[in-house]
Design a protein around this motif. Structure first.
Motif, PDB file in Angstrom:
ATOM      1  N   LYS A  96       0.862  -1.187   0.000  1.00 42.84           N
ATOM      2  CA  LYS A  96       0.000   0.000   0.000  1.00 42.84           C
ATOM      3  C   LYS A  96       0.897   1.236   0.000  1.00 42.84           C
ATOM      4  CE  LYS A  96       1.391   1.372   3.774  1.00 42.84           C
ATOM      5  NZ  LYS A  96       1.987   2.720   3.902  1.00 42.84           N
ATOM      6  N   PRO A  97       0.438   2.375  -0.496  1.00 47.83           N
ATOM      7  CA  PRO A  97      -0.792   2.554  -1.253  1.00 47.83           C
ATOM      8  C   PRO A  97      -0.674   1.906  -2.630  1.00 47.83           C
ATOM      9  CG  PRO A  97       0.518   4.546  -1.344  1.00 47.83           C
ATOM     10  CD  PRO A  97       1.217   3.633  -0.382  1.00 47.83           C
ATOM     11  N   PHE A  98      -1.788   1.383  -3.116  1.00 50.38           N
ATOM     12  CA  PHE A  98      -1.821   0.646  -4.377  1.00 50.38           C
ATOM     13  C   PHE A  98      -1.117   1.422  -5.496  1.00 50.38           C
ATOM     14  CE2 PHE A  98      -5.078  -1.099  -7.701  1.00 50.38           C
ATOM     15  CZ  PHE A  98      -4.074  -1.831  -8.318  1.00 50.38           C
ATOM     16  N   TYR A 177      -0.728   9.369   2.083  1.00 55.10           N
ATOM     17  CA  TYR A 177      -0.507   8.133   1.334  1.00 55.10           C
ATOM     18  C   TYR A 177       0.081   7.044   2.235  1.00 55.10           C
ATOM     19  CZ  TYR A 177      -1.476  10.035  -3.336  1.00 55.10           C
ATOM     20  OH  TYR A 177      -2.091  10.554  -4.454  1.00 55.10           O
ATOM     21  N   ASP A 178       1.072   7.405   3.057  1.00 53.46           N
ATOM     22  CA  ASP A 178       1.777   6.394   3.844  1.00 53.46           C
ATOM     23  C   ASP A 178       0.957   5.857   5.019  1.00 53.46           C
ATOM     24  OD1 ASP A 178       4.000   6.384   2.236  1.00 53.46           O
ATOM     25  OD2 ASP A 178       5.124   7.808   3.453  1.00 53.46           O
ATOM     26  N   LEU A 179       0.440   6.755   5.842  1.00 51.82           N
ATOM     27  CA  LEU A 179      -0.335   6.349   7.023  1.00 51.82           C
ATOM     28  C   LEU A 179      -1.833   6.398   6.750  1.00 51.82           C
ATOM     29  CD1 LEU A 179       1.663   8.212   9.840  1.00 51.82           C
ATOM     30  CD2 LEU A 179       2.032   5.913   8.910  1.00 51.82           C
ATOM     31  N   GLY A 180      -2.237   7.385   5.976  1.00 50.42           N
ATOM     32  CA  GLY A 180      -3.657   7.537   5.697  1.00 50.42           C
ATOM     33  C   GLY A 180      -4.259   6.353   4.982  1.00 50.42           C
ATOM     34  N   SER A 181      -3.480   5.706   4.117  1.00 47.43           N
ATOM     35  CA  SER A 181      -4.020   4.556   3.389  1.00 47.43           C
ATOM     36  C   SER A 181      -4.440   3.445   4.337  1.00 47.43           C
ATOM     37  CB  SER A 181      -3.013   4.039   2.360  1.00 47.43           C
ATOM     38  OG  SER A 181      -1.800   3.676   2.976  1.00 47.43           O
ATOM     39  N   HIS A 182      -3.708   3.296   5.456  1.00 38.53           N
ATOM     40  CA  HIS A 182      -4.096   2.301   6.468  1.00 38.53           C
ATOM     41  C   HIS A 182      -5.447   2.659   7.079  1.00 38.53           C
ATOM     42  CE1 HIS A 182      -0.424   0.033   6.429  1.00 38.53           C
ATOM     43  NE2 HIS A 182       0.326   1.007   6.886  1.00 38.53           N
ATOM     44  N   LEU A 183      -5.565   3.906   7.536  1.00 37.92           N
ATOM     45  CA  LEU A 183      -6.787   4.332   8.219  1.00 37.92           C
ATOM     46  C   LEU A 183      -7.985   4.320   7.277  1.00 37.92           C
ATOM     47  CD1 LEU A 183      -5.619   7.326  10.459  1.00 37.92           C
ATOM     48  CD2 LEU A 183      -5.428   4.864  10.848  1.00 37.92           C
ATOM     49  N   ILE A 184      -7.769   4.758   6.046  1.00 38.03           N
ATOM     50  CA  ILE A 184      -8.866   4.775   5.076  1.00 38.03           C
ATOM     51  C   ILE A 184      -9.355   3.366   4.800  1.00 38.03           C
ATOM     52  CG2 ILE A 184      -9.480   5.295   2.680  1.00 38.03           C
ATOM     53  CD1 ILE A 184      -7.401   7.634   2.901  1.00 38.03           C
TER      54      ILE A 184
END
Length: 349
Positions: A96-98, A177-184
């Motif tokens: 991630k992110p894809f 992108y780095d941390l937000g992708s996890h939370l999203i």
């Protein structure tokens, strides 16, 4: 190696490779850690002496023994690397992110279908102990109708990263992108796609050229979900704060797998993925007129479940553990959040 094992090659052996992928691939009965792309070094061989070292991606792609390629390179390379792997007819797992854009993601999804290869994205935080615990509470419905949810991924890292590619002011770089992708991804798994969002993205580190702060509010029909991250949180906040019409659930972000992997522990270690009792979530609800306030036993975290799913998908044609379509939805939220922050207005989804 048994004949039935799936030969896997990693595209890099930095932190992602040696912490999040190699230990699980190496221990999985149906997978074989076959090779790794390292341009000049031989780091993987220090812990995995039998692994084959490739000096280019092309060398991996022409090796007929490689059945699965893990694209665990910097964000901005995911699209190009993954496209090459798919065109070579090999199955692929992407970190991630894809991708950086929705257009890139949708192109890869269609290309994988055309080439009839497996495509999955490594959203491993679905198998964090804390997230699994929160999901169990929500699935039981004991909080009643939700009103407000906060999910945090905070750090205290005031200095710029020594990894220069993480500080370049280009699309695809930064904490969203780095941390937000996890939370999203976690929010979408719990609640589905929101109807709209509003976001504030910012940067507070000295001389920083990329985002290190985000506050994204997701609008659902009858409740709100806030996704927040800052690099200036010295005092740790709860990772999950859920308020419903019957009560609340508060849970720390306490999954221990990453810390244990960085220490060199293996996924078959004793008590793997089990949080300390002190990190149990607090449930405060009312049931039949009685106020109940108690700690809840945490679920066991285990990233091996992801590779169990990948193995089953390749060998038995089952669904992948994380679909590329799900991962594309994450990028849709990221793009909408960037637009919302730039225009300072709510963006409809």
């Amino acid at each position: 190696m048994k004949n039935s094992q799936i030969n896997v090659a990693l595209c890099a052996f930095g932190m992602s490779g040696y912490v999040f992928h190699a230990p699980f691939i190496d221990l999985h009965p149906n997978l074989n850690f076959y090779g790794v792309f390292e341009r000049t070094k031989n780091e993987a061989k220090k812990n995995y002496p039998t692994v084959k070292t490739f000096r280019s991606l092309e060398d991996i792609l022409v090796d007929d023994k490689v059945a699965l390629v893990v694209v665990n390179t910097p964000n901005t390379t995911h699209y190009n690397f993954t496209k090459k792997v798919i065109l070579a007819g090999k199955n692929v797992v992407v970190e991630k992110p894809f991708t950086v854009t929705v257009a890139e993601a949708e192109e890869l999804v269609q290309l994988a279908k055309d080439k009839n290869v497996l495509l999955s994205v490594y959203h491993n935080r679905r198998w964090d102990s804390d997230f699994k615990t929160v999901k169990r509470i929500i699935d039981k419905g004991i909080l009643g109708d939700l009103v407000d949810v906060e999910i945090h991924y905070d750090r205290f890292e005031p200095d710029l990263s020594y990894k220069t590619h993480k500080e370049l002011p280009i699309k695809g770089v930064g904490s969203l992108y780095d941390l937000g992708s996890h939370l999203i991804d976690q929010a979408l798994q719990l609640f589905g796609m929101p109807k709209a969002l509003f976001a504030n993205l910012d940067s507070f580190r000295n001389n920083s050229k990329v985002g290190d702060y985000f506050d994204v509010k997701l609008y659902y029909n009858n409740f709100y979900v806030n996704l927040k991250s800052s690099y200036f949180v010295r005092e740790t906040l709860p990772g999950y704060i859920l308020h419903g019409k019957k009560g609340s659930f508060i849970k720390t972000k306490a999954d221990i797998q990453e810390v244990e992997l960085q220490k060199g522990l293996k996924p078959n270690s004793k008590n793997w993925g089990i949080e300390p009792i002190s990190e149990q979530g607090l449930l405060h609800i009312e049931i039949e007129g009685e106020i109940i306030k108690k700690h809840i036993l945490s679920e066991k975290g285990d990233y091996m479940e992801y590779y169990n799913g990948i193995s089953e998908a390749i060998l038995n044609k089952t669904a992948v553990p994380v679909s590329a379509e799900d991962a594309t939805d994450v990028i849709k939220i990221i793009e909408a959040a960037i637009k919302s922050s730039e225009e300072q207005q709510v963006v409809e989804l």
